[in-house]
Scaffold this active site. Structure first.
Site, PDB file in Angstrom:
ATOM      1  N   PHE A  75      48.883  23.987  48.296  1.00 30.36           N
ATOM      2  CA  PHE A  75      47.923  25.036  48.661  1.00 30.36           C
ATOM      3  C   PHE A  75      48.240  25.485  50.092  1.00 30.36           C
ATOM      4  O   PHE A  75      47.389  25.524  50.972  1.00 30.36           O
ATOM      5  CB  PHE A  75      46.478  24.540  48.599  1.00 30.36           C
ATOM      6  CG  PHE A  75      46.063  23.904  47.295  1.00 30.36           C
ATOM      7  CD1 PHE A  75      45.659  24.682  46.221  1.00 30.36           C
ATOM      8  CD2 PHE A  75      46.069  22.523  47.150  1.00 30.36           C
ATOM      9  CE1 PHE A  75      45.246  24.093  45.034  1.00 30.36           C
ATOM     10  CE2 PHE A  75      45.664  21.929  45.966  1.00 30.36           C
ATOM     11  CZ  PHE A  75      45.260  22.711  44.902  1.00 30.36           C
ATOM     12  N   ASP A 100      52.172  27.424  46.729  1.00 28.19           N
ATOM     13  CA  ASP A 100      50.980  28.271  46.740  1.00 28.19           C
ATOM     14  C   ASP A 100      51.072  29.238  45.570  1.00 28.19           C
ATOM     15  O   ASP A 100      52.164  29.537  45.081  1.00 28.19           O
ATOM     16  CB  ASP A 100      50.876  29.045  48.061  1.00 28.19           C
ATOM     17  CG  ASP A 100      49.457  29.532  48.318  1.00 28.19           C
ATOM     18  OD1 ASP A 100      48.663  28.762  48.898  1.00 28.19           O
ATOM     19  OD2 ASP A 100      49.131  30.674  47.920  1.00 28.19           O
ATOM     20  N   ALA A 134      49.061  24.924  41.737  1.00 25.93           N
ATOM     21  CA  ALA A 134      49.291  23.676  42.464  1.00 25.93           C
ATOM     22  C   ALA A 134      49.204  22.451  41.553  1.00 25.93           C
ATOM     23  O   ALA A 134      50.008  21.520  41.668  1.00 25.93           O
ATOM     24  CB  ALA A 134      48.300  23.554  43.612  1.00 25.93           C
ATOM     25  N   ASP A 164      45.532  21.108  50.924  1.00 24.98           N
ATOM     26  CA  ASP A 164      44.473  21.856  51.601  1.00 24.98           C
ATOM     27  C   ASP A 164      43.989  22.974  50.680  1.00 24.98           C
ATOM     28  O   ASP A 164      44.267  24.155  50.904  1.00 24.98           O
ATOM     29  CB  ASP A 164      45.012  22.428  52.923  1.00 24.98           C
ATOM     30  CG  ASP A 164      43.938  23.142  53.734  1.00 24.98           C
ATOM     31  OD1 ASP A 164      42.747  22.918  53.467  1.00 24.98           O
ATOM     32  OD2 ASP A 164      44.306  23.925  54.629  1.00 24.98           O
ATOM     33  N   CYS A 216      37.222  22.310  52.447  1.00 24.60           N
ATOM     34  CA  CYS A 216      36.476  23.286  53.242  1.00 24.60           C
ATOM     35  C   CYS A 216      35.168  23.651  52.555  1.00 24.60           C
ATOM     36  O   CYS A 216      34.593  24.711  52.811  1.00 24.60           O
ATOM     37  CB  CYS A 216      37.319  24.531  53.510  1.00 24.60           C
ATOM     38  SG  CYS A 216      37.879  25.396  52.029  1.00 24.60           S
TER      39      CYS A 216
END
Length: 398
Positions: free
Chosen positions: A230, A252, A281, A301, A341
């Site tokens: 990612f 990606d 991914a 990530d 996140c």
């Protein structure tokens, strides 16, 4: 103050949270009668407790679950150009202490006293995301204030993303001041060079929040075979190359993002050490495991798998799957970095599913470091959502 409408808390709500710094009022906490429901989104009002005591000046949006956001603890405050410049000046002073070059997040919404507003700076250009109705209405005033205080010559409005839809705002993309860059902007961080596409890239064009975590990963990267899953524009991969990694592989789904990673590596004269793979991914990690590929450092990530509480369970399962697929790709004694996140998944939940996923991947490890966003992404202690980023660094068994 008397000219502004009033928004009043319900008797059973708890005004102490607002008085102690919590910046939001939810729709079920306020009296929403016909008058308040007709208030214009993005307008201002005086927030009162159930006893009619003024508490703060707020911006209102009757169509949002967050019906009010605190703008100023002074109910008599006036939100004008001078007020905006004072908030921007305070934010800029901190960033200038932290960073030698003008590349950083300038405004981090509620934590910088400008609720719902994101501003990232790229040298002489700034990209703003007005994710609250007041900021969208005052976009031109904000652009003028940003240019005045920060000295930028271009201000771009990127009005896209889930946060705007929750506020009932339409998507839009426009240049408010100056001209848009005619090419991606080179950004130097941690010795690496990134290319930020300010008009066509994801979010504002580059993620500044991972800067300290990329710096920590660099300590593990010297001489390493590195995998960045990612990768977006090569955030961890290019940082690893700058720190002396033997090779970095970036995976990606976006061909455009990978092209920017290649461009950054080229500017670093390290293009021959970068491999890119445009792929899903999960499928790519499964394929690499079947091929027996191993890396000294693996970083995952992904995007926010749990952007809301309703998506939390599915998101945690996705994070566990990432850990399960990534763990077998780590060479004995190597390092695995797992990031989230998602503000809906707290650190404990994310750590638990990451550890479980590593175990399901047939590996064991120890946690050597836990990182968060950089100081240009300050955390408002009363609002967990501002502390969204988590990065866990594991050393896996030999």
């Amino acid at each position: 103050m008397s000219e502004l409408p009033v928004l009043r808390l319900r008797p059973k709500s708890k005004p102490q949270a607002i008085r102690h710094g919590f910046p939001w009022v939810f729709a079920d906490e306020a009296v929403l009668d016909r008058r308040t429901r007709n208030l214009e989104p993005g307008g201002f009002a005086v927030l009162e407790d159930a006893e009619r005591r003024p508490m703060a000046l707020v911006t209102v949006n009757p169509h949002s679950k967050i019906v009010a956001r605190v703008m100023d603890a002074d109910p008599a405050a006036q939100i004008d150009g001078d007020w905006l410049r004072a908030r921007l000046r305070r934010a800029l002073q901190m960033r200038e202490r932290l960073y030698d070059a003008p590349f950083y997040r300038l405004i981090h919404a509620e934590a910088d006293g400008l609720p719902g507003l994101i501003v990232d700076r790229f040298g002489d250009a700034a990209v703003m995301q007005p994710n609250a109705a007041w900021a969208d209405r005052m976009a031109a005033d904000l652009a003028d204030a940003i240019a005045d205080i920060a000295g930028v010559t271009s201000v771009i409005l990127n009005g896209q993303g889930r946060a705007r839809s929750l506020e009932g705002l339409e998507e839009r993309m426009e240049v408010l001041l100056g001209t848009a860059p005619d090419a991606p902007v080179p950004v130097r961080m941690n010795g690496a060079t990134y290319l930020a596409d300010l008009m066509g890239g994801q979010k504002t064009g580059l993620f500044y929040d991972q800067r300290p975590n990329q710096a920590f990963a660099q300590k593990l990267a010297q001489g390493a075979e590195m995998l960045d899953v990612f990768s977006h524009v090569g955030g961890f991969g290019l940082a690893a190359l700058a720190a002396g990694a033997a090779r970095a592989t970036c995976i990606d789904g976006s061909a455009t993002a990978l092209e920017l990673a290649v461009g950054g590596a080229g500017l670093m004269d390290m293009g021959d050490r970068l491999e890119i793979m445009q792929s899903d991914a999960f499928k790519a990690m499964e394929q690499m495991a079947e091929e027996g590929r191993r890396f000294d450092l693996v970083v995952c990530d992904p995007p926010a798998f749990a952007p809301s509480k309703s998506a939390l369970d599915a998101g945690l399962r996705a994070y566990e799957r990432v850990a399960k697929l990534a763990a077998p790709l780590v060479a004995p004694g190597g390092y695995l970095v797992l990031c989230s996140c998602s503000h809906a998944a707290d650190l404990t939940q994310f750590r638990n599913v990451s550890a479980r996923g590593i175990g399901r991947g047939g590996r064991r490890g120890v946690l050597i470091h836990a990182g968060q966003a950089g100081p240009d992404h300050p955390i408002l202690p009363q609002l967990a959502e501002t502390g969204y980023l988590k990065a866990l660094f594991f050393r896996l068994d030999g």
